[in-house]
Design an enzyme around this catalytic site. Sequence first.
Site, PDB file in Angstrom:
ATOM      1  NE  ARG A 139      44.294  93.682  48.803  1.00 17.53           N
ATOM      2  CZ  ARG A 139      43.536  94.922  49.239  1.00 17.53           C
ATOM      3  NH1 ARG A 139      44.550  95.761  48.443  1.00 17.53           N
ATOM      4  NH2 ARG A 139      42.729  94.521  48.545  1.00 17.53           N
ATOM      5  CG  ASP A 195      42.622  94.975  42.856  1.00 19.01           C
ATOM      6  OD1 ASP A 195      42.846  96.044  43.390  1.00 19.01           O
ATOM      7  OD2 ASP A 195      42.041  93.715  42.664  1.00 19.01           O
ATOM      8  NE  ARG A 218      36.369  94.088  46.258  1.00 19.21           N
ATOM      9  CZ  ARG A 218      37.925  93.330  46.530  1.00 19.21           C
ATOM     10  NH1 ARG A 218      39.040  94.318  46.527  1.00 19.21           N
ATOM     11  NH2 ARG A 218      37.749  92.385  47.320  1.00 19.21           N
ATOM     12  CG  HIS A 225      44.744  93.014  44.857  1.00 22.23           C
ATOM     13  ND1 HIS A 225      43.702  93.192  44.891  1.00 22.23           N
ATOM     14  CD2 HIS A 225      45.309  91.741  46.193  1.00 22.23           C
ATOM     15  CE1 HIS A 225      42.949  92.566  45.489  1.00 22.23           C
ATOM     16  NE2 HIS A 225      43.898  91.663  45.833  1.00 22.23           N
TER      17      HIS A 225
HETATM   18  N1  LIG Z   1      44.287  88.214  46.108  1.00 21.93           N
HETATM   19  C1  LIG Z   1      43.382  88.546  46.484  1.00 21.93           C
HETATM   20  O1  LIG Z   1      42.500  89.250  45.356  1.00 21.93           O
HETATM   21  C2  LIG Z   1      42.646  88.144  47.922  1.00 21.93           C
HETATM   22  C3  LIG Z   1      43.290  87.152  48.082  1.00 21.93           C
HETATM   23  N2  LIG Z   1      43.046  87.224  49.652  1.00 21.93           N
HETATM   24  C4  LIG Z   1      44.331  86.111  50.506  1.00 21.93           C
HETATM   25  O2  LIG Z   1      43.198  84.542  50.972  1.00 21.93           O
HETATM   26  C5  LIG Z   1      43.991  84.148  51.819  1.00 21.93           C
HETATM   27  C6  LIG Z   1      43.133  83.412  52.650  1.00 21.93           C
HETATM   28  O3  LIG Z   1      42.028  84.285  53.217  1.00 21.93           O
HETATM   29  P1  LIG Z   1      40.787  83.399  53.474  1.00 21.93           P
HETATM   30  O4  LIG Z   1      40.814  82.303  53.146  1.00 21.93           O
HETATM   31  O5  LIG Z   1      39.836  84.571  54.248  1.00 21.93           O
HETATM   32  O6  LIG Z   1      41.608  82.760  54.945  1.00 21.93           O
HETATM   33  P2  LIG Z   1      41.384  81.717  56.136  1.00 21.93           P
HETATM   34  O7  LIG Z   1      41.792  82.385  57.418  1.00 21.93           O
HETATM   35  O8  LIG Z   1      39.830  81.065  56.319  1.00 21.93           O
HETATM   36  O9  LIG Z   1      41.702  80.154  55.172  1.00 21.93           O
HETATM   37  C7  LIG Z   1      42.826  79.729  55.161  1.00 21.93           C
HETATM   38  C8  LIG Z   1      43.086  78.590  55.239  1.00 21.93           C
HETATM   39  O10 LIG Z   1      44.371  78.324  54.457  1.00 21.93           O
HETATM   40  C9  LIG Z   1      44.486  77.539  56.278  1.00 21.93           C
HETATM   41  N3  LIG Z   1      46.427  77.077  56.093  1.00 21.93           N
HETATM   42  C10 LIG Z   1      47.424  77.815  57.252  1.00 21.93           C
HETATM   43  N4  LIG Z   1      48.734  76.859  56.024  1.00 21.93           N
HETATM   44  C11 LIG Z   1      48.380  76.372  55.633  1.00 21.93           C
HETATM   45  C12 LIG Z   1      49.511  75.517  54.756  1.00 21.93           C
HETATM   46  N5  LIG Z   1      50.926  75.667  55.351  1.00 21.93           N
HETATM   47  N6  LIG Z   1      48.916  74.622  54.080  1.00 21.93           N
HETATM   48  C13 LIG Z   1      47.627  74.297  53.705  1.00 21.93           C
HETATM   49  N7  LIG Z   1      46.641  74.938  54.426  1.00 21.93           N
HETATM   50  C14 LIG Z   1      46.951  75.994  55.048  1.00 21.93           C
HETATM   51  C15 LIG Z   1      44.005  77.464  57.391  1.00 21.93           C
HETATM   52  O11 LIG Z   1      43.743  76.250  57.734  1.00 21.93           O
HETATM   53  C16 LIG Z   1      42.526  77.884  56.140  1.00 21.93           C
HETATM   54  O12 LIG Z   1      42.234  76.854  56.078  1.00 21.93           O
HETATM   55  C17 LIG Z   1      44.827  85.498  52.272  1.00 21.93           C
HETATM   56  O13 LIG Z   1      45.954  85.284  52.294  1.00 21.93           O
HETATM   57  C18 LIG Z   1      43.986  86.988  51.818  1.00 21.93           C
HETATM   58  O14 LIG Z   1      44.714  88.032  52.205  1.00 21.93           O
HETATM   59  C19 LIG Z   1      41.774  86.760  50.115  1.00 21.93           C
HETATM   60  C20 LIG Z   1      40.625  87.596  49.349  1.00 21.93           C
HETATM   61  C21 LIG Z   1      40.974  87.920  48.177  1.00 21.93           C
HETATM   62  C1  LIG Z   2      40.932  90.833  50.663  1.00 17.74           C
HETATM   63  C2  LIG Z   2      41.854  91.095  49.473  1.00 17.74           C
HETATM   64  O1  LIG Z   2      42.275  91.627  48.913  1.00 17.74           O
HETATM   65  C3  LIG Z   2      40.345  91.435  48.525  1.00 17.74           C
HETATM   66  O2  LIG Z   2      39.078  91.228  49.295  1.00 17.74           O
HETATM   67  O3  LIG Z   2      41.423  92.269  47.711  1.00 17.74           O
END
Ligand SMILES: NC(=O)C1=CN([C@@H]2O[C@H](COP(=O)(O)OP(=O)(O)OC[C@H]3O[C@@H](n4cnc5c(N)ncnc54)[C@H](O)[C@@H]3O)[C@@H](O)[C@H]2O)C=CC1
Ligand SMILES: CC(=O)C(=O)O
Length: 352
Positions: free
Chosen positions: A125, A185, A188, A212
């Site tokens: 990450r 986490d 999980r 995380h």
């Molecule tokens: N903290 C956590 O537990 C988790 C965090 N994540 C994180 O969440 C983030 C998103 O993941 P996904 O939704 O799977 O990715 P994704 O690629 O499906 O969606 C990302 C979205 O952000 C949009 N985007 C990009 N630049 C932008 C901007 N300047 N303004 C507004 N929107 C913008 C894109 O158009 C896209 O729709 C990633 O960084 C991922 O690692 C994912 C799962 C768990």
């Molecule tokens: C992608 C991520 O950060 C998660 O699923 O834990």
Amino acid sequence: MQKSASSGVSLLGPGGLDLTHSFFTSILNSAPPSPTKRHNKVTVVGAGNVGMAVAQTILTQDLVDELVLIDALPDKLRGEMLDLQHAAAFLPRTKIHASTEYSVTAGSDLCIVTAGARQVSGESRLNLVQRNVSLFRSIIPPLVQHSPACVILVVSNPVDVLTYVAWKLSGFPANRVIGSGTNLDSSRFRFLIADHLDVNAHDVQAYIVGEHGDSSVALWSSISVGEVPVLSFLEKQEIAYEKVTLEKIHKAVIGSADEVIRLKGYTSWAIGYSVANLARSILRDQRKVHPVSVLAKGFHGIHGGEVFLSLPSQLGRGGVIGVTNIHLTPKEAQHLRDSATAILEVQNQLPI
Ligand SMILES: NC(=O)C1=CN([C@@H]2O[C@H](COP(=O)(O)OP(=O)(O)OC[C@H]3O[C@@H](n4cnc5c(N)ncnc54)[C@H](O)[C@@H]3O)[C@@H](O)[C@H]2O)C=CC1
Ligand SMILES: CC(=O)C(=O)O
């Protein structure tokens, strides 16, 4: 045959007059709308896998009156908005807006940031940091401009570093900038322990704290099942518990995201529920304790810098109310400080 509007059959009166406004007999004079009901508005930035899982979970849990989606891709955004709006007959009544312009977010109580690059299988990450920090420079200032009193909840990765970045860019007090952190986490972890012991995950109290990510810390000393402390129970009963099994469970938690990403490309449902769970505590002022990413300087001997990482924290309408004084063994406290160091190593390279 045209019945009267008040019979509840027709919306059109004689001559095609729109009777929508007389469809119900007004009771306004006798019963004004309750002034105690609070209007909740939530913005979700990023309408990708995570943003949409968050949005749909929030909608099904009846947490908001207005939901705003923001993304950089107008067609995808409108498509997602329409798709959710078309479920209006099955959902609690919610106004759903979508735009690439931040003016539509004005007056949000909670802004959830999910926009940005996501890791591919095998990628850390922390590797996403440069790409996502530059996105945050275009996301956080307009959110703050239009909703100066909101709570910001960061989900994009690396979530701990980006929560620090959001805090710096927002100029908000630290209690109003939170990272979803290890709330996921910990879920999980609870699932895996429950699975191992064949009990209900709701009855397992267990925390993962710290980053995380790869340096997260499992708080074995404080795990309980149905209020029974697990480790001391096993020791007292002289039941040999396998340290290896415990370590395997923590390793499985760390590897969970990568496994899901390898199999389906991204993670979405669990983070959607995790974030909706946090949104409920904040919007409904539940004062519940969640392991989330907060400014951790000064806790458990963390003194190296302004670092955000997950600690069990009480959440309410104003954001973080306090951090729980959880007992850590010397070893757990050291692992937590090591986790802070790992985050700071990345954070200190940022020009912010
Ligand atoms: N903290 C956590 O537990 C988790 C965090 N994540 C994180 O969440 C983030 C998103 O993941 P996904 O939704 O799977 O990715 P994704 O690629 O499906 O969606 C990302 C979205 O952000 C949009 N985007 C990009 N630049 C932008 C901007 N300047 N303004 C507004 N929107 C913008 C894109 O158009 C896209 O729709 C990633 O960084 C991922 O690692 C994912 C799962 C768990
Ligand atoms: C992608 C991520 O950060 C998660 O699923 O834990």
